[in-house]
Design an enzyme around this catalytic site. Sequence first.
Site, PDB file in Angstrom:
ATOM      1  N   HIS A  20      41.869  29.858  32.989  1.00  0.00           N
ATOM      2  CA  HIS A  20      41.000  30.521  32.008  1.00  0.00           C
ATOM      3  C   HIS A  20      41.336  30.049  30.587  1.00  0.00           C
ATOM      4  O   HIS A  20      40.443  29.786  29.784  1.00  0.00           O
ATOM      5  CB  HIS A  20      41.192  32.047  32.059  1.00  0.00           C
ATOM      6  N   LYS A  44      35.036  44.223  42.718  1.00  0.00           N
ATOM      7  CA  LYS A  44      36.396  43.967  43.220  1.00  0.00           C
ATOM      8  C   LYS A  44      37.377  45.012  42.694  1.00  0.00           C
ATOM      9  O   LYS A  44      37.278  45.437  41.551  1.00  0.00           O
ATOM     10  CB  LYS A  44      36.885  42.605  42.696  1.00  0.00           C
ATOM     11  N   ARG A  93      35.402  24.978  38.733  1.00  0.00           N
ATOM     12  CA  ARG A  93      36.543  24.293  39.322  1.00  0.00           C
ATOM     13  C   ARG A  93      36.074  23.281  40.348  1.00  0.00           C
ATOM     14  O   ARG A  93      36.317  22.107  40.254  1.00  0.00           O
ATOM     15  CB  ARG A  93      37.503  25.286  39.980  1.00  0.00           C
ATOM     16  N   SER A 131      42.488  33.925  39.964  1.00  0.00           N
ATOM     17  CA  SER A 131      43.215  35.188  39.805  1.00  0.00           C
ATOM     18  C   SER A 131      43.572  35.768  41.174  1.00  0.00           C
ATOM     19  O   SER A 131      44.664  36.305  41.361  1.00  0.00           O
ATOM     20  CB  SER A 131      42.367  36.197  39.034  1.00  0.00           C
TER      21      SER A 131
HETATM   22  O1  PNS Z   1      35.520  36.370  36.893  1.00  0.00           O
HETATM   23  P1  PNS Z   1      34.318  36.685  37.719  1.00  0.00           P
HETATM   24  O2  PNS Z   1      34.621  37.841  38.654  1.00  0.00           O
HETATM   25  O3  PNS Z   1      33.795  35.475  38.456  1.00  0.00           O
HETATM   26  O4  PNS Z   1      33.178  37.157  36.695  1.00  0.00           O
HETATM   27  C1  PNS Z   1      31.905  37.588  37.152  1.00  0.00           C
HETATM   28  C2  PNS Z   1      31.130  38.253  36.003  1.00  0.00           C
HETATM   29  C3  PNS Z   1      31.941  39.361  35.394  1.00  0.00           C
HETATM   30  C4  PNS Z   1      30.831  37.200  34.942  1.00  0.00           C
HETATM   31  C5  PNS Z   1      29.796  38.814  36.579  1.00  0.00           C
HETATM   32  O5  PNS Z   1      30.070  39.644  37.657  1.00  0.00           O
HETATM   33  C6  PNS Z   1      28.997  39.580  35.525  1.00  0.00           C
HETATM   34  O6  PNS Z   1      28.362  38.988  34.680  1.00  0.00           O
HETATM   35  N1  PNS Z   1      29.063  40.939  35.592  1.00  0.00           N
HETATM   36  C7  PNS Z   1      28.379  41.782  34.636  1.00  0.00           C
HETATM   37  C8  PNS Z   1      27.183  42.515  35.281  1.00  0.00           C
HETATM   38  C9  PNS Z   1      25.974  41.594  35.342  1.00  0.00           C
HETATM   39  O7  PNS Z   1      25.400  41.201  34.348  1.00  0.00           O
HETATM   40  N2  PNS Z   1      25.593  41.238  36.584  1.00  0.00           N
HETATM   41  C10 PNS Z   1      24.499  40.336  36.854  1.00  0.00           C
HETATM   42  C11 PNS Z   1      24.967  38.906  36.880  1.00  0.00           C
HETATM   43  S1  PNS Z   1      23.685  37.778  37.271  1.00  0.00           S
END
Ligand code: PNS
Length: 167
Positions: A20, A44, A93, A131
């Site tokens: 990150h 999660k 990645r 993570s």
């Molecule tokens: O680190 P991650 O778990 O891959 O991050 C995922 C994240 C937090 C970027 C995604 O789940 C997100 O944007 N969540 C916020 C809610 C939202 O907008 N959901 C619709 C996404 S298309």
Amino acid sequence: MSKERIAIYPGSFDPVTLGHLDIIHRGLEVFDGLVIAVATNVAKKAMFTADERVELIQEAVGGDPRVVVDHFDGLLVEYARDRGAVAVLRGLRAVSDFDFEFQMASMNRSLLPEVQTVFLMAGEEHFYVSSSLVKEVAQLGGDVAHHVPPGVAEALRIRIAERGGAR
Ligand code: PNS
């Protein structure tokens, strides 16, 4: 003429890894500033609270004035709009990341077309770091010091000890 171009770098960051941080440093080459946005409503089960995750990131990025660390709940695109961001930054990645990232970027674009999703590639030394794997290895007693900032290694040690130690 130039208006500051801010990107949101969203994620679970449970916890932040050197992968990150690599994306954050690369992102700062492209954007004037970054808002690192810890998502609080991801499905999660998190090992660290949102406040703890924010603190660990703050400690790792130091006092860089171009970086703000925050948390958000609700839709990412709404948060990006409120922050006046021009882009959402995500790290890629491997090919395996692409499917999910493509879906998310497409959905976000359908919701808010004026905000672009920008993907940056992490350095290859971070390609296999996530993570989830860091937590699993640490929970099983493995050494993750090469993959996380020192503050995170310490926080993992403490959290795992609180939960009865590595097993
Ligand atoms: O680190 P991650 O778990 O891959 O991050 C995922 C994240 C937090 C970027 C995604 O789940 C997100 O944007 N969540 C916020 C809610 C939202 O907008 N959901 C619709 C996404 S298309």
